[in-house]
Design a protein around this motif. Structure first.
Motif, PDB file in Angstrom:
ATOM      1  N   LEU A 167      62.689  30.066  10.070  1.00 55.55           N
ATOM      2  CA  LEU A 167      62.930  30.649   8.756  1.00 55.55           C
ATOM      3  C   LEU A 167      61.747  30.450   7.807  1.00 55.55           C
ATOM      4  O   LEU A 167      61.544  31.242   6.894  1.00 55.55           O
ATOM      5  CB  LEU A 167      64.198  30.058   8.138  1.00 55.55           C
ATOM      6  N   GLU A 168      60.975  29.415   8.054  1.00 56.61           N
ATOM      7  CA  GLU A 168      59.822  29.135   7.198  1.00 56.61           C
ATOM      8  C   GLU A 168      58.818  30.293   7.229  1.00 56.61           C
ATOM      9  O   GLU A 168      58.138  30.562   6.245  1.00 56.61           O
ATOM     10  CB  GLU A 168      59.145  27.843   7.642  1.00 56.61           C
ATOM     11  N   LYS A 169      58.752  30.997   8.346  1.00 55.77           N
ATOM     12  CA  LYS A 169      57.810  32.112   8.507  1.00 55.77           C
ATOM     13  C   LYS A 169      58.465  33.468   8.244  1.00 55.77           C
ATOM     14  O   LYS A 169      57.789  34.488   8.243  1.00 55.77           O
ATOM     15  CB  LYS A 169      57.247  32.115   9.936  1.00 55.77           C
ATOM     16  N   SER A 170      59.764  33.491   8.041  1.00 54.91           N
ATOM     17  CA  SER A 170      60.485  34.751   7.851  1.00 54.91           C
ATOM     18  C   SER A 170      60.100  35.410   6.539  1.00 54.91           C
ATOM     19  O   SER A 170      60.216  34.809   5.472  1.00 54.91           O
ATOM     20  CB  SER A 170      61.996  34.492   7.871  1.00 54.91           C
ATOM     21  N   ARG A 171      59.687  36.666   6.603  1.00 56.70           N
ATOM     22  CA  ARG A 171      59.321  37.363   5.363  1.00 56.70           C
ATOM     23  C   ARG A 171      60.550  37.579   4.484  1.00 56.70           C
ATOM     24  O   ARG A 171      60.438  37.625   3.261  1.00 56.70           O
ATOM     25  CB  ARG A 171      58.597  38.669   5.663  1.00 56.70           C
ATOM     26  N   ILE A 172      61.716  37.691   5.086  1.00 57.86           N
ATOM     27  CA  ILE A 172      62.942  37.853   4.306  1.00 57.86           C
ATOM     28  C   ILE A 172      63.219  36.592   3.499  1.00 57.86           C
ATOM     29  O   ILE A 172      63.530  36.648   2.311  1.00 57.86           O
ATOM     30  CB  ILE A 172      64.121  38.219   5.224  1.00 57.86           C
ATOM     31  N   VAL A 173      63.083  35.437   4.137  1.00 62.19           N
ATOM     32  CA  VAL A 173      63.305  34.170   3.442  1.00 62.19           C
ATOM     33  C   VAL A 173      62.209  33.941   2.398  1.00 62.19           C
ATOM     34  O   VAL A 173      62.495  33.586   1.246  1.00 62.19           O
ATOM     35  CB  VAL A 173      63.381  32.997   4.435  1.00 62.19           C
ATOM     36  N   LYS A 174      60.955  34.160   2.777  1.00 64.70           N
ATOM     37  CA  LYS A 174      59.842  33.954   1.838  1.00 64.70           C
ATOM     38  C   LYS A 174      59.988  34.823   0.595  1.00 64.70           C
ATOM     39  O   LYS A 174      59.756  34.372  -0.525  1.00 64.70           O
ATOM     40  CB  LYS A 174      58.510  34.274   2.516  1.00 64.70           C
ATOM     41  N   ALA A 175      60.355  36.079   0.801  1.00 66.20           N
ATOM     42  CA  ALA A 175      60.448  37.012  -0.322  1.00 66.20           C
ATOM     43  C   ALA A 175      61.746  36.858  -1.113  1.00 66.20           C
ATOM     44  O   ALA A 175      61.789  37.213  -2.284  1.00 66.20           O
ATOM     45  CB  ALA A 175      60.339  38.448   0.196  1.00 66.20           C
ATOM     46  N   GLU A 184      61.482  23.294   2.263  1.00 63.60           N
ATOM     47  CA  GLU A 184      61.774  21.944   2.748  1.00 63.60           C
ATOM     48  C   GLU A 184      62.933  21.260   2.028  1.00 63.60           C
ATOM     49  O   GLU A 184      63.271  20.125   2.354  1.00 63.60           O
ATOM     50  CB  GLU A 184      60.520  21.070   2.672  1.00 63.60           C
ATOM     51  N   GLU A 185      63.547  21.925   1.082  1.00 61.63           N
ATOM     52  CA  GLU A 185      64.660  21.333   0.337  1.00 61.63           C
ATOM     53  C   GLU A 185      65.826  21.057   1.296  1.00 61.63           C
ATOM     54  O   GLU A 185      66.454  21.968   1.811  1.00 61.63           O
ATOM     55  CB  GLU A 185      65.103  22.270  -0.793  1.00 61.63           C
ATOM     56  N   ALA A 186      66.095  19.781   1.554  1.00 60.23           N
ATOM     57  CA  ALA A 186      67.111  19.388   2.542  1.00 60.23           C
ATOM     58  C   ALA A 186      68.523  19.788   2.134  1.00 60.23           C
ATOM     59  O   ALA A 186      69.388  19.956   2.991  1.00 60.23           O
ATOM     60  CB  ALA A 186      67.051  17.877   2.774  1.00 60.23           C
ATOM     61  N   GLY A 187      68.766  19.979   0.852  1.00 57.61           N
ATOM     62  CA  GLY A 187      70.090  20.354   0.391  1.00 57.61           C
ATOM     63  C   GLY A 187      70.416  21.823   0.559  1.00 57.61           C
ATOM     64  O   GLY A 187      71.523  22.262   0.260  1.00 57.61           O
TER      65      GLY A 187
END
Length: 193
Positions: A89-97, A104-107
């Motif tokens: 998910l860190e590399k997902s453009r959907i998540v990034k955008a 990195e927020e664990a919550g």
């Protein structure tokens, strides 16, 4: 009337999880490892290697998702867990955008994949799995739960694209759209605190 129940996917339910993943769609080859594996690792490993990796993940705990049962028969699965553990998910453009939260927020927990056996599709199991995933995340001290479903509000979607879930079901279960990063995908969020 059918009895529907949900349970965390622990190692004693490994065969139930495999029954679901082998019940139609891409689950058999994917083994729900796409959100966990980085791109190069995903592209170079076989379905059996993914199955082994999922087995190790389930065995080491905590449960990476929830299994739904209909009259005691394994019928559906949802992957849910802390977003930082789902490295893809860190590399997902959907998540990034679309996400408002630092990766990195664990919550922050993420609901990323569904697998419903063919014979149990269109029975409401996705909503049942979302409710169970939310409860599981809350018990795991999630502050926020995100998902990245298909926006099915105006256009009909193929069943093959629904492995991320339909936006309408998330909205019905109390999630809100926080972004629309692509024409057919949305980011939805639910605050737990």
């Amino acid at each position: 009337m059918e009895e529907i129940s949900t349970r965390p996917a622990t190692i004693d339910r490994w065969h139930d999880l495999q029954d679901v993943l082998n019940g139609g769609g891409d689950g058999k080859s994917c083994q729900c490892m796409w959100p966990v594996m980085q791109g190069a690792q995903w592209r170079t490993c076989s379905a059996e290697e993914r199955r082994s990796a999922l087995h190790d993940e389930v065995a080491s705990g905590p449960a990476p998702g929830i299994i739904a049962y209909v009259d005691g028969v394994p019928a559906g699965w949802v992957r849910v867990g802390p977003r930082p553990h789902q490295r893809r998910l860190e590399k997902s453009r959907i998540v990034k955008a679309g996400s408002r939260e630092p990766f990195e927020e664990a919550g922050v927990w993420a609901i990323t994949c569904f697998s419903i056996r063919r014979e149990y599709r269109r029975t409401g199991l996705t909503a049942t799995l979302i409710r169970a995933a939310v409860e599981y995340a809350k018990n795991g001290h999630a502050a926020t739960i995100e998902a990245y479903p298909v926006d099915n509000r105006e256009a009909k979607t193929s069943s093959a694209s629904l492995f991320v879930g339909p936006a309408t079901t998330f909205l019905h279960e109390g999630f809100s759209i926080v972004a629309h990063p692509t024409p057919n995908r949305v980011v939805v969020s639910l605050t737990c605190l």
